[in-house]
Motif scaffolding. Structure first.
Motif, PDB file in Angstrom:
ATOM      1  N   SER A  98       0.847  -1.196   0.000  1.00  0.00           N
ATOM      2  CA  SER A  98       0.000   0.000   0.000  1.00  0.00           C
ATOM      3  C   SER A  98       0.881   1.244   0.000  1.00  0.00           C
ATOM      4  CB  SER A  98      -0.908   0.000   1.231  1.00  0.00           C
ATOM      5  OG  SER A  98      -0.135   0.174   2.418  1.00  0.00           O
ATOM      6  N   PHE A  99       0.332   2.352  -0.497  1.00  0.00           N
ATOM      7  CA  PHE A  99       1.104   3.586  -0.570  1.00  0.00           C
ATOM      8  C   PHE A  99       1.523   4.062   0.824  1.00  0.00           C
ATOM      9  CE2 PHE A  99       1.248   8.283  -0.697  1.00  0.00           C
ATOM     10  CZ  PHE A  99       2.359   8.418  -1.514  1.00  0.00           C
ATOM     11  N   ALA A 125      13.683   3.792  -9.974  1.00  0.00           N
ATOM     12  CA  ALA A 125      12.821   2.682  -9.556  1.00  0.00           C
ATOM     13  C   ALA A 125      11.717   3.167  -8.628  1.00  0.00           C
ATOM     14  CB  ALA A 125      13.649   1.598  -8.874  1.00  0.00           C
ATOM     15  N   ALA A 126      12.033   4.118  -7.757  1.00  0.00           N
ATOM     16  CA  ALA A 126      11.016   4.660  -6.853  1.00  0.00           C
ATOM     17  C   ALA A 126       9.935   5.391  -7.646  1.00  0.00           C
ATOM     18  CB  ALA A 126      11.663   5.591  -5.842  1.00  0.00           C
ATOM     19  N   LEU A 127      10.341   6.119  -8.682  1.00  0.00           N
ATOM     20  CA  LEU A 127       9.358   6.808  -9.521  1.00  0.00           C
ATOM     21  C   LEU A 127       8.489   5.805 -10.290  1.00  0.00           C
ATOM     22  CD1 LEU A 127      11.547   9.722 -10.921  1.00  0.00           C
ATOM     23  CD2 LEU A 127       9.625   9.915  -9.349  1.00  0.00           C
ATOM     24  N   GLU A 128       9.106   4.723 -10.783  1.00  0.00           N
ATOM     25  CA  GLU A 128       8.331   3.679 -11.457  1.00  0.00           C
ATOM     26  C   GLU A 128       7.313   3.079 -10.503  1.00  0.00           C
ATOM     27  OE1 GLU A 128      11.050   0.830 -12.980  1.00  0.00           O
ATOM     28  OE2 GLU A 128      11.884   2.163 -14.502  1.00  0.00           O
ATOM     29  N   MET A 129       7.731   2.859  -9.264  1.00  0.00           N
ATOM     30  CA  MET A 129       6.838   2.293  -8.268  1.00  0.00           C
ATOM     31  C   MET A 129       5.656   3.224  -7.996  1.00  0.00           C
ATOM     32  SD  MET A 129       7.605   1.512  -4.273  1.00  0.00           S
ATOM     33  CE  MET A 129       7.648   3.275  -3.992  1.00  0.00           C
ATOM     34  N   PHE A 145       0.444   3.740  -7.931  1.00  0.00           N
ATOM     35  CA  PHE A 145      -0.454   4.205  -6.867  1.00  0.00           C
ATOM     36  C   PHE A 145      -1.337   5.356  -7.341  1.00  0.00           C
ATOM     37  CE2 PHE A 145       3.326   2.627  -4.493  1.00  0.00           C
ATOM     38  CZ  PHE A 145       2.715   1.543  -3.873  1.00  0.00           C
ATOM     39  N   ASP A 146      -2.583   5.317  -6.919  1.00  0.00           N
ATOM     40  CA  ASP A 146      -3.528   6.385  -7.210  1.00  0.00           C
ATOM     41  C   ASP A 146      -3.811   7.120  -5.905  1.00  0.00           C
ATOM     42  OD1 ASP A 146      -5.382   8.044  -8.280  1.00  0.00           O
ATOM     43  OD2 ASP A 146      -6.981   6.553  -8.421  1.00  0.00           O
TER      44      ASP A 146
END
Length: 338
Positions: free
Chosen positions: A280-281, A303-307, A311-312
């Motif tokens: 979860s975010f 990678a953090a930006l891809e992750m 999330f919405d």
């Protein structure tokens, strides 16, 4: 003129049997839509001594919309593999009769690998349980071939969950490199398809794996969850339990530990952040803040930006913009998308 037209038609069909002129003859018969050639083409498809001529006759009949199921089924039993292969290409135009189904079943054990490869594609036209079983049989026979695995994935359609459960229940198959590769890919395909019955089949099948096969269970759950849209997380949470839930919890715990370790290899940390897209975010937000700091290696920041793209949440754009303020090197699709 009528006699000349008939002579031209007969000559065209006869030319279909000649290697030098075969392609041109077939093209002209198609362009002219010469219905007078049908009887001669049927005779050529059934009785020519040349396998190549028999194959061209099938396609010529198909181009004239005169290929029948009886001719096709006969061609699927041809002595030459090339004819059987091309007959399979044409089979998807026909409804699944008892005779055709029986012939498709027999071709699972065809001695020619190209015929079996084409069979894997053709089975995708028929969405019933029996054809899904034939796909499973092909997987057991040719699962080490990446090309056959690709064809099976393309033909699984809405039977991917059942196919996954069938193959995962076979200890011999899942113990092979090709078997593992296909199962991991199928798990991801089921996750992306958003079909609740298939999701339930995957969860149930993974829960049935022996404890000794924890590595396989981990790979399957990871592949499945990485492709599962956020909108289906609730469905998974309702169905998950036992081994599946435990595997996911272990995956996330290990990923959190690696992501937070600034002494760990950046490549490993980047992979950990991508895995954390399954959480979860709220759980991963502190780690995202850490990853987007200037001192972090660029692979970790990317990678953090891809992750974050998974999330919405209203807080996501703010984090992305904060990373943009720190460095101009992260001009990526993930930044631009927000």
């Amino acid at each position: 003129r009528r006699r000349h037209t008939r002579l031209r038609t007969v000559t065209g069909v006869q030319t279909c049997a000649l290697p030098i002129y075969r392609d041109t003859a077939a093209r002209l018969l198609y362009q002219r839509q010469d219905m007078g050639a049908i009887a001669a083409l049927r005779k050529l498809a059934a009785g020519s001594k040349s396998g190549l001529a028999r194959m061209h006759a099938l396609h010529a009949l198909d181009g004239l919309k005169s290929l029948t199921a009886d001719i096709l089924v006969t061609a699927l039993d041809d002595s030459e593999a090339r004819v059987r292969e091309h007959a399979l290409r044409l089979a998807g135009r026909f409804s699944l009769s008892a005779a055709l189904a029986m012939k498709l079943k027999s071709l699972v054990d065809d001695p020619d690998p190209r015929v079996r490869f084409q069979l894997a594609f053709t089975l995708g036209f028929y969405r019933n349980d029996e054809m899904a079983k034939l796909l499973a049989a092909l997987a057991r026979k040719d699962g080490e071939s990446p090309w056959v695995r690709l064809a099976i994935l393309g033909s699984a359609n809405d039977k991917a969950g059942d196919l996954f459960a069938n193959l995962l229940g076979d200890s011999t198959f899942r113990g092979t490199p090709g078997g593992k590769a296909l199962l991991v890919a199928l798990a991801g395909q089921v996750g992306a398809a958003k079909q609740q019955d298939a999701i339930a089949a995957v969860v149930s099948a993974v829960n049935g794996l022996p404890e000794a096969e924890g590595d396989l269970a981990r790979d399957l759950v990871k592949s499945f969850m990485l492709r599962l849209p956020a909108t289906e997380r609730a469905t998974f949470s309702r169905l998950a339990g036992g081994k599946t839930a435990a595997v996911l919890a272990d995956l996330l715990a290990a990923a959190r530990k690696t992501a937070a370790d600034e002494k760990a290899d950046p490549t490993a940390r980047a992979a950990a952040y991508r895995t954390l897209g399954l959480a979860s975010f709220a759980d991963v937000k502190p780690l995202v803040v850490l990853a987007l700091q200037v001192r972090q290696p660029q692979p970790v920041q990317i990678a953090a930006l891809e992750m974050l793209a998974r999330f919405d949440d209203a807080a996501v754009p703010k984090l992305v913009l904060r990373s943009e303020e720190h460095t101009s090197e992260l001009q990526s699709p993930y930044v631009i998308s927000y």
